[in-house]
Each structure stands twice: as structure tokens, then as C-alpha cells.
Design a protein around this motif. Structure first.
Motif: not given
Length: 308
Positions: A111, A115-116, A119-120, A134, A137, A246, A258
Motif C-alpha cells: 500500500g 493505501s498504506g 492496507a493495514l 507500505t 503510509a 514500512m 508510519s
């Protein structure tokens, strides 16, 4: 490497995607990676770049447009619905799981930016995702509530919620509601509003550097109130023992998000700092993207198995 135009459903909405297949022959099904784009981005921009680079390293990759955006279906256009964005990732995993070229036990997610964060949350609730990475993120809801650097006056978001409420009332009257325009007219105005981060976003999305005609540059106002109570980081402990990488630029004003997400993770985890990179640099600047992709490819190779 070949690129195939594909579609798949996400809660009844058709999503448009590019499926990237490595050229090198494989003895059996390969590991695969879902690649999600930044907020207001499209699959042809940063997500497509990472998807192509990872496919060149032997992974099957799927870059898609979020529902209501890009070439994907859904009305109204420009809606950013966190619940739907999370569902889109799960739907992409479902699509890959049904492909004969893909080993359904070796699917990961990458992601980028918004999207990071999504995605989590998606990985927390979908145990088919075996590994998660990510890049830059953010939890987009946090960014709206607190600002990119986390120091925004709370009154700013309250004002946005007032505007969102007004837009809903306008729509209820049968009139065309206003939209939230994300970029001003010039890079100088973008800098005045958002500093270097704002100027870089303008340069990427509104100039030849990254401009794409389907990257609309606006959101519907009800996107804002849908974000008000969303928290991409709350379910992170449910990721459990699945590995997390990350990738963060050392100059990114968003890096605090992050770090906050990383601190909530309870399983194998790594932060990869890209020295000298800003948040947006990791979308397309080759000297930074190459370093990021190399580590991401290694991460997925370690945790999904060899790609070829």
C-alpha cells in the motif's frame, strides 16, 4: 513482462486493474502482490511503477483503481469511502486467489500513501494476506483530522465537517452538491497552503511529472464525514505474527504516521528509512524508488517465497 487489463468486483462495484505477469517461465504458481495507489491517484501512476518493478523481479502484481475513481465503477465520482477502500483490497486478494498463475497461499499487499493505511486495516481483517509492505503510509483520516504533519488546528477539520454537512443538505434538495478541490491553481499557492509537502503534491499530480487525466484532484464532500470516525491503525494488532515492512522517506512530513502504525504492530516488523526522500519522492524519483523496490522485493521474497 506482460500487462493485462482486467476487472473484478468489489462489493458489487467493478474495479479496473492491470495484472502484470513476469516473462520468465515458472515451474508452478507464483507469489502475487496487490498494489494500492495513493489517495486520488490511479493505477497508472505510483502504483503502476511499483507493480511493474516488482513484476520484473518475478512477482505477479495487480495495480487497480479504487472504487468511484479512475477507470473503476461507482457513483458519485470522487468518493473516498474508507470502508470501501478496505474492501477493494480484500476484493483484489480474492481476484488473485482465483488466478491459476497465482499461489493463493503466497499473496502479499503493498500500500502506497493512503493505501498504506487502508492496507493495514485490510490485512488485519483478512488472514489470506501473508505479508504487508507500505510506502509513505498514512491514515488518510488522520491526515484530514490532524494535517500531514500532525499539527493542524482542530478547527480546520470542524470547518470541513460543516462544509460536508452543507453538501449533504444541498444533495437532499435535489441540487448538485459542491466538491472538495484538492489542489489550488499554482504551485506557489500550494506551497502557501501546505508548505513543501503541498507543493510536491501539486507538482506530482498537476504537472507533467505525474499528471494523469483520470486522477481527478477532487473528492466529494461526504468523503470527509466518512473519514471522521475511521481509524486505520486501531486494528493493527490483529495482523499478529504476519510480517510488516514500512518504507518511509527520512524527510517525509507524514513519517509520524508510519511510526505510530509501526509501534502498534506486534509481529515481525521493520521500518526501512530512505535517506533524503520526502513523502512524494517515493512515488516516482528513481534514486529513491529503486532503493525502496529492492528492499520490498527482498521482503516479499523472504516471506512469500522465491518469485521465480
Amino acid at each position: 513482462m506482460s500487462k493485462i487489463d482486467v476487472t473484478f468486483p468489489s462489493a458489487g462495484i467493478p474495479l479496473a486493474a492491470h495484472l502484470h505477469l513476469p516473462d520468465a517461465p515458472a515451474e508452478g504458481p507464483r507469489p502475487a502482490i496487490v498494489v494500492g495507489h495513493p489517495g486520488t491517484g490511479v493505477k497508472e501512476q505510483a502504483a503502476g511503477l511499483y507493480a511493474r518493478d516488482l513484476a520484473a523481479r518475478g512477482f505477479i502484481t495487480l495495480a487497480y483503481d479504487a472504487a468511484y475513481q479512475g477507470e473503476s465503477g461507482g457513483e458519485p465520482r470522487g468518493l473516498e469511502n474508507p470502508a470501501q477502500r478496505v474492501e477493494d483490497i480484500k476484493a483484489a486478494v480474492s481476484f488473485l486467489s482465483g488466478r491459476s498463475e497465482v499461489d493463493p497461499e503466497r499473496i502479499g499487499v503493498l500500500g502506497i500513501c493512503a493505501s498504506g493505511g487502508y492496507a493495514l486495516a485490510a490485512t488485519a481483517g483478512d488472514r489470506r494476506v501473508r505479508a504487508l509492505a507500505t510506502v509513505s503510509a498514512v491514515d488518510v483520516a488522520r491526515q484530514f483530522r490532524l494535517g500531514a504533519d500532525g499539527t493542524q488546528d482542530p478547527a480546520v477539520f470542524l470547518g470541513m465537517l460543516d462544509a460536508a454537512a452543507h453538501a449533504r443538505t444541498v444533495a437532499a434538495r435535489g441540487e448538485e452538491p459542491p466538491v472538495l478541490t484538492l489542489f489550488p491553481g499554482t504551485v506557489e499557492q500550494a506551497y502557501a497552503l501546505g508548505g513543501e509537502h503541498g507543493a510536491e503534491g501539486f507538482e506530482y499530480y498537476r504537472t507533467e511529472r505525474g499528471l494523469h487525466p483520470r486522477s481527478a484532484g477532487f473528492l466529494t464532500w461526504d468523503s470527509v464525514d466518512k473519514m471522521a470516525a475511521f481509524d486505520a491503525f486501531a486494528p493493527i494488532p490483529l495482523i499478529g505474527g504476519r510480517p510488516l515492512l514500512m518504507v518511509v522517506g527520512s524527510r517525509a512530513v507524514t513519517s509520524w504516521m508510519s511510526v505510530a502504525a509501526f509501534q502498534r504492530a506486534t509481529g515481525p516488523k521493520e521500518i526501512c528509512w530512505i535517506d533524503g526522500a520526502s513523502h512524494v519522492d517515493l512515488y516516482d524519483r528513481k534514486q529513491y524508488v529503486d532503493v525502496a523496490v529492492e528492499r520490498i522485493a527482498g521482503f516479499f521474497g523472504e516471506n512469500l517465497g522465491q518469485a521465480a
